[in-house]
Design an enzyme around this catalytic site. Structure first.
Site, PDB file in Angstrom:
ATOM      1  CB  SER A 145      38.730  40.073  41.896  1.00  0.00           C
ATOM      2  OG  SER A 145      37.398  39.109  41.856  1.00  0.00           O
ATOM      3  CE1 TYR A 158      41.233  35.635  43.891  1.00  0.00           C
ATOM      4  CE2 TYR A 158      39.001  36.105  43.391  1.00  0.00           C
ATOM      5  CZ  TYR A 158      40.472  36.456  43.343  1.00  0.00           C
ATOM      6  OH  TYR A 158      40.354  36.882  42.006  1.00  0.00           O
TER       7      TYR A 158
END
Length: 264
Positions: A145, A158
């Site tokens: 990401s 995350y």
């Protein structure tokens, strides 16, 4: 000599985290390119629905898997190769996201996210690399990401897993290239999924899953080590990443609107 790059003629594409979001869309896109796709996730019902989709010349087969189970990951790889053929391409996409507030740090939350996002990838990597090493060819992609670039509000758990995955892939690349195994990091921006709906900050350049899957397929077919998209978000983030920490934090504090929020 250039490193191996997979094609449908070379073998099976294995995708984890296939029950929804990017993973679901990627399975469809790869199958429509002609791949036999082994789709893995915990949800049997969603995998079965995926196998019923119209995919043209390809095929999707369901292989349920919880990536927190190391023995199950190894057994799944063995089963895929026994039933469908050699895994030429593995896209390790399974992941989870839980918002992590700075005003209330919860170790169990971090443990859960790390177990799926980091160790889940490593558990799947191990048997896949063994198989590819024996054949002296293979292609592996890990889905990260753009949140790996720096800390954003609520992404302490995350985002840090995605940073770790980038480092893992970059480090493993030295050895994998010697056995003709291509490894890539796919770092997408914000994609409309159940996970991103939990974000409490603006998400510029938000993409739909089909568009993201198309970018991923293109990156797998012709991209380099890092596949990033959309460029209109990725390149500004690369620039922001180079700023001094204090300046970067102040900029993000204001751009995210966090300076106007109460306690996290």
């Amino acid at each position: 000599m250039s490193l191996f790059r997979a094609s449908p003629a070379e073998g099976v594409a294995w995708v984890t985290g296939a029950s929804g979001g990017i993973g679901y869309a990627l399975c469809l896109a790869l199958a429509r390119e002609g791949y036999t796709v082994a789709a893995s996730a915990r949800s049997v019902d969603k995998l079965e629905a995926l196998t019923r989709e119209d995919v043209g010349k390809g095929r999707i087969a369901a292989f349920p898997l919880d990536v927190t189970d190391e023995d199950a990951a190894r057994a799944t790889v063995e089963r895929i190769e026994a039933e469908l053929g050699p895994i030429a391409l593995a896209v390790l996409n399974a992941g989870t996201s839980l918002p992590a507030a700075g005003s209330r740090v919860q170790p169990a939350l971090y443990e859960r996210v790390y177990d799926v996002n980091i160790f889940g990838v490593v558990r799947c990597l191990a048997p896949v690399v063994e198989k590819m090493k024996g054949r002296k060819k293979g292609q592996i992609a890990i889905v990260g990401s753009l949140t790996a670039y720096f800390g954003l509000p609520t992404t302490a758990a995350y985002g840090s897993t995605k940073s770790a995955l980038n480092t893992i892939a970059e480090a493993l690349r030295f050895d994998l290239r010697k056995i003709n195994v291509r490894i890539q990091m796919i770092n997408p921006g914000f994609v409309e999924t159940a996970m991103t709906r939990l974000n409490k900050f603006p998400m510029p350049a938000l993409m739909q899953t089909d568009a993201a899957a198309a970018r991923m397929v293109s990156g797998l077919q012709s991209g380099g080590f890092e596949v990033v998209f959309p460029r209109r978000l990725a390149w500004p983030m690369k620039v922001v990443r180079m700023l001094p920490h204090g300046l970067r934090h102040e900029l993000l504090f204001r751009l995210s609107g966090w300076n106007k929020k109460g306690w996290g």
